[in-house]
Design a protein around this motif. Structure first.
Motif, PDB file in Angstrom:
ATOM      1  N   GLY A 286       0.794  -1.225   0.000  1.00 51.02           N
ATOM      2  CA  GLY A 286       0.000   0.000   0.000  1.00 51.02           C
ATOM      3  C   GLY A 286       0.827   1.277   0.000  1.00 51.02           C
ATOM      4  N   PRO A 287       0.153   2.431  -0.096  1.00 58.72           N
ATOM      5  CA  PRO A 287       0.844   3.712  -0.259  1.00 58.72           C
ATOM      6  C   PRO A 287       1.540   4.244   0.989  1.00 58.72           C
ATOM      7  CG  PRO A 287      -1.428   3.815  -1.083  1.00 58.72           C
ATOM      8  CD  PRO A 287      -1.297   2.564  -0.291  1.00 58.72           C
ATOM      9  N   VAL A 288       1.234   3.689   2.165  1.00 63.15           N
ATOM     10  CA  VAL A 288       1.847   4.154   3.418  1.00 63.15           C
ATOM     11  C   VAL A 288       2.708   3.031   3.966  1.00 63.15           C
ATOM     12  CG1 VAL A 288       1.433   4.993   5.750  1.00 63.15           C
ATOM     13  CG2 VAL A 288      -0.095   5.700   3.890  1.00 63.15           C
ATOM     14  N   SER A 289       3.994   3.320   4.187  1.00 66.21           N
ATOM     15  CA  SER A 289       4.920   2.267   4.603  1.00 66.21           C
ATOM     16  C   SER A 289       6.087   2.892   5.381  1.00 66.21           C
ATOM     17  CB  SER A 289       5.438   1.525   3.364  1.00 66.21           C
ATOM     18  OG  SER A 289       6.336   0.504   3.691  1.00 66.21           O
ATOM     19  N   PRO A 290       6.437   2.377   6.562  1.00 61.34           N
ATOM     20  CA  PRO A 290       5.906   1.175   7.198  1.00 61.34           C
ATOM     21  C   PRO A 290       4.506   1.340   7.811  1.00 61.34           C
ATOM     22  CG  PRO A 290       8.100   1.694   8.017  1.00 61.34           C
ATOM     23  CD  PRO A 290       7.599   2.895   7.277  1.00 61.34           C
ATOM     24  N   GLY A 291       4.106   2.587   8.197  1.00 61.44           N
ATOM     25  CA  GLY A 291       2.810   2.676   8.833  1.00 61.44           C
ATOM     26  C   GLY A 291       2.461   4.058   9.327  1.00 61.44           C
ATOM     27  N   ILE A 292       1.640   4.095  10.361  1.00 61.73           N
ATOM     28  CA  ILE A 292       0.951   5.290  10.831  1.00 61.73           C
ATOM     29  C   ILE A 292       1.528   5.712  12.173  1.00 61.73           C
ATOM     30  CG2 ILE A 292      -1.303   6.207  11.486  1.00 61.73           C
ATOM     31  CD1 ILE A 292      -2.448   3.839   9.671  1.00 61.73           C
ATOM     32  N   ALA A 293       1.934   6.963  12.285  1.00 59.24           N
ATOM     33  CA  ALA A 293       2.604   7.448  13.494  1.00 59.24           C
ATOM     34  C   ALA A 293       1.605   7.898  14.565  1.00 59.24           C
ATOM     35  CB  ALA A 293       3.532   8.607  13.155  1.00 59.24           C
ATOM     36  N   ARG A 294       1.908   7.538  15.800  1.00 59.78           N
ATOM     37  CA  ARG A 294       1.201   8.027  16.979  1.00 59.78           C
ATOM     38  C   ARG A 294       2.249   8.359  18.041  1.00 59.78           C
ATOM     39  NH1 ARG A 294      -2.334   8.193  13.776  1.00 59.78           N
ATOM     40  NH2 ARG A 294      -4.394   7.207  13.853  1.00 59.78           N
ATOM     41  N   PHE A 295       1.802   9.029  19.114  1.00 64.35           N
ATOM     42  CA  PHE A 295       2.727   9.473  20.163  1.00 64.35           C
ATOM     43  C   PHE A 295       2.109   9.147  21.523  1.00 64.35           C
ATOM     44  CE2 PHE A 295       2.794  12.156  16.416  1.00 64.35           C
ATOM     45  CZ  PHE A 295       4.082  11.925  15.975  1.00 64.35           C
ATOM     46  N   ALA A 296       2.897   8.482  22.356  1.00 68.10           N
ATOM     47  CA  ALA A 296       2.369   7.977  23.626  1.00 68.10           C
ATOM     48  C   ALA A 296       2.138   9.118  24.613  1.00 68.10           C
ATOM     49  CB  ALA A 296       3.344   6.963  24.221  1.00 68.10           C
ATOM     50  N   ARG A 297       0.893   9.276  25.059  1.00 64.57           N
ATOM     51  CA  ARG A 297       0.566  10.306  26.063  1.00 64.57           C
ATOM     52  C   ARG A 297       1.077   9.916  27.447  1.00 64.57           C
ATOM     53  NH1 ARG A 297      -3.662  13.606  24.287  1.00 64.57           N
ATOM     54  NH2 ARG A 297      -5.013  12.765  22.650  1.00 64.57           N
ATOM     55  N   GLU A 298       1.264   8.627  27.653  1.00 56.58           N
ATOM     56  CA  GLU A 298       1.696   8.080  28.938  1.00 56.58           C
ATOM     57  C   GLU A 298       2.415   6.779  28.638  1.00 56.58           C
ATOM     58  OE1 GLU A 298      -2.027   5.676  30.587  1.00 56.58           O
ATOM     59  OE2 GLU A 298      -2.617   7.713  29.938  1.00 56.58           O
ATOM     60  N   ASP A 299       2.986   6.149  29.644  1.00 60.97           N
ATOM     61  CA  ASP A 299       3.535   4.819  29.433  1.00 60.97           C
ATOM     62  C   ASP A 299       2.402   3.883  28.993  1.00 60.97           C
ATOM     63  OD1 ASP A 299       5.859   5.894  30.339  1.00 60.97           O
ATOM     64  OD2 ASP A 299       5.983   4.713  32.181  1.00 60.97           O
ATOM     65  N   VAL A 300       2.616   3.183  27.886  1.00 55.25           N
ATOM     66  CA  VAL A 300       1.566   2.341  27.312  1.00 55.25           C
ATOM     67  C   VAL A 300       2.119   0.925  27.118  1.00 55.25           C
ATOM     68  CG1 VAL A 300       0.017   1.978  25.345  1.00 55.25           C
ATOM     69  CG2 VAL A 300       0.545   4.310  26.098  1.00 55.25           C
ATOM     70  N   GLU A 301       1.384  -0.071  27.574  1.00 53.73           N
ATOM     71  CA  GLU A 301       1.784  -1.446  27.333  1.00 53.73           C
ATOM     72  C   GLU A 301       1.098  -1.965  26.075  1.00 53.73           C
ATOM     73  OE1 GLU A 301       1.112  -5.719  29.405  1.00 53.73           O
ATOM     74  OE2 GLU A 301       2.124  -4.215  30.676  1.00 53.73           O
ATOM     75  N   ILE A 302       1.907  -2.414  25.123  1.00 53.93           N
ATOM     76  CA  ILE A 302       1.407  -2.985  23.874  1.00 53.93           C
ATOM     77  C   ILE A 302       2.004  -4.370  23.715  1.00 53.93           C
ATOM     78  CG2 ILE A 302       1.262  -2.732  21.370  1.00 53.93           C
ATOM     79  CD1 ILE A 302       1.712   0.274  21.735  1.00 53.93           C
ATOM     80  N   ALA A 303       1.147  -5.378  23.678  1.00 51.76           N
ATOM     81  CA  ALA A 303       1.587  -6.767  23.505  1.00 51.76           C
ATOM     82  C   ALA A 303       2.675  -7.140  24.509  1.00 51.76           C
ATOM     83  CB  ALA A 303       2.066  -6.997  22.078  1.00 51.76           C
ATOM     84  N   GLY A 304       2.523  -6.673  25.754  1.00 52.51           N
ATOM     85  CA  GLY A 304       3.461  -7.008  26.806  1.00 52.51           C
ATOM     86  C   GLY A 304       4.709  -6.156  26.846  1.00 52.51           C
ATOM     87  N   VAL A 305       4.828  -5.187  25.938  1.00 55.13           N
ATOM     88  CA  VAL A 305       5.992  -4.298  25.893  1.00 55.13           C
ATOM     89  C   VAL A 305       5.568  -2.911  26.356  1.00 55.13           C
ATOM     90  CG1 VAL A 305       7.740  -3.241  24.410  1.00 55.13           C
ATOM     91  CG2 VAL A 305       7.002  -5.605  23.993  1.00 55.13           C
ATOM     92  N   THR A 306       6.308  -2.325  27.298  1.00 59.38           N
ATOM     93  CA  THR A 306       5.983  -0.991  27.787  1.00 59.38           C
ATOM     94  C   THR A 306       6.665   0.054  26.918  1.00 59.38           C
ATOM     95  OG1 THR A 306       5.729  -1.763  30.064  1.00 59.38           O
ATOM     96  CG2 THR A 306       6.088   0.591  29.737  1.00 59.38           C
ATOM     97  N   VAL A 307       5.862   0.874  26.283  1.00 61.33           N
ATOM     98  CA  VAL A 307       6.358   1.983  25.458  1.00 61.33           C
ATOM     99  C   VAL A 307       6.306   3.238  26.306  1.00 61.33           C
ATOM    100  CG1 VAL A 307       5.941   3.346  23.389  1.00 61.33           C
ATOM    101  CG2 VAL A 307       5.528   0.880  23.353  1.00 61.33           C
TER     102      VAL A 307
END
Length: 406
Positions: A286-307
């Motif tokens: 598709g036209p966007v690669s690798p993907g879509i940017a976001r910014f963590a407002r706080e510490d966020v756990e995603i799939a067991g990983v703390t961002v």
């Protein structure tokens, strides 16, 4: 570069041409990986489909770049004369996002977009009329680029003669490569774009028409539903986002067909497959690669990983859309694929507003090219196609040959 992070090698032509082997390795290595993306920026990339789908609806991940903490990213943002362009709905969160999106959503409904079909078809035919006698063309410069530029210009009520200027400024703003962009050059492009859009608004105020820009001005002047800066930022977003990804969808889709001859013949034998083919082009490359940017407002756990708070999170739609846990045989281009719920247009409240228009333009453009250009073939070897280096993916040019016709 942060220790332990994986650089995405935008200086390597092989990666730019085909990033998917590395994307696959990232996904296999873990659901969230630290990477260095175009412009030497640190990010945490979400690699798998279910995690990416959830992250796109996670309110703890902001679209507002002011929530970022990466000093290198912040230095790339526009300064005086251009910063107000960042206040658009793509880079805002509720409640501002809700209000801004509502102002333009009626212009992009499926019903409203369907009514544009005859005009889009006419534009496509006019562009092909110009190249058909020659027997060769660059399907980016001659077709895939001017078609969506013309469509969004007419929708907004923007003079088409100005298209080369706003294309040039948009490319300077969005293009990313191996090295960080020159902040002075990027800021100059923002300043030019702001001055241009401000003059457009002034001229349209003096002579309003039956177009989207006149409607936005009325919402600003009569209803006080957005500020002057928000008005200018909205027009900038619609001009830029309204054409650049669709260019890549059209040219990338044609490139995929020309490099997958069995799929091309299948589509030629059954044109009714085209709507599904568009979805597969969006999923596969598709036209966007690798993907879509976001910014963590706080510490966020995603799939067991703390961002950590302030981190740039890259929801890797192009990576997730080849996740074998979601798509059978994902490395294969299959225009008959069913259940193709890709992430190329995002998900949730920021789902691409222009998706119905992009789909329609893609269908009309690719159908017209296949119908009007018999014997269509690449004029270069597949590995000689030049691809955009980062962020937005698509051919920079697409030289083709075909049987000359009227």
């Amino acid at each position: 570069m942060t220790e332990g992070s994986v650089p995405l090698p935008y200086a390597d032509p092989a990666f730019v041409a085909d990033p998917f082997p590395l994307y696959r390795q990232l996904r296999e290595d873990g659901p969230v990986r630290r990477v260095v993306i175009a412009g030497a920026l640190d990010a945490w990339v979400v690699t798998r489909y279910e995690d990416g789908l959830a992250a796109l609806s996670d309110s703890r991940l902001s679209s507002d770049v002011r929530d970022a903490s990466d000093a290198r990213l912040l230095r790339q943002l526009p300064t005086s004369g251009g910063e107000s362009l960042m206040g658009n709905m793509l880079r805002s969160d509720p409640p501002d996002h809700t209000r801004l999106r509502r102002l333009v959503s009626k212009a992009f409904t499926a019903h409203r977009v369907a009514g544009m079909r005859p005009r889009i078809q006419a534009i496509a035919d006019q562009l092909l009329d110009a190249v058909a006698p020659a027997g060769r063309a660059d399907l980016v410069a001659d077709f895939a680029l001017p078609l969506p530029v013309t469509v969004i210009s007419e929708l907004l009520g923007v003079p088409l003669d100005d298209r080369h200027d706003f294309q040039r400024w948009t490319n300077r703003i969005v293009t990313r490569g191996a090295e960080p962009p020159d902040p002075a050059m990027v800021n100059e492009a923002y300043q030019h774009m702001r001055a241009y859009v401000t003059e457009l608004v002034r001229a349209k105020r003096a002579a309003p028409g039956d177009d989207l820009l006149s409607g936005l001005i009325a919402a600003r002047d009569e209803e006080q539903r957005l500020t002057e800066d928000e008005l200018v930022a909205m027009v900038f977003l619609l001009l830029a986002a309204g054409h650049i990804t669709t260019v890549n969808l059209i040219s990338g889709g044609i490139a995929m067909l020309l490099t997958h001859p069995a799929q091309l013949e299948l589509l030629r034998s059954d044109p009714e497959l085209l709507p599904g083919a568009i979805e597969e082009f969006l999923r596969y490359d598709g036209p966007v690669s690798p993907g879509i940017a976001r910014f963590a407002r706080e510490d966020v756990e995603i799939a067991g990983v703390t961002v950590p708070r302030g981190a740039t999170v890259l929801i890797g739609s192009a990576i997730a859309d080849r996740d074998p846990a979601r798509f059978p045989d994902p490395e294969r281009l299959d225009i008959t694929r069913q259940d193709n719920a890709h992430l190329a247009f995002g998900h949730g409240i920021h789902y691409c507003l222009g998706a119905p228009l992009a789909r329609l333009e893609g269908q009309i453009a690719i159908a017209a090219a296949l119908r009007r250009l018999p014997g269509l073939a690449l004029a270069v070897a597949p590995d000689e196609i030049r691809w955009r280096p980062g962020g937005l993916r698509g051919p920079e040019s697409l030289p083709v040959t075909f049987t000359p016709g009227g």
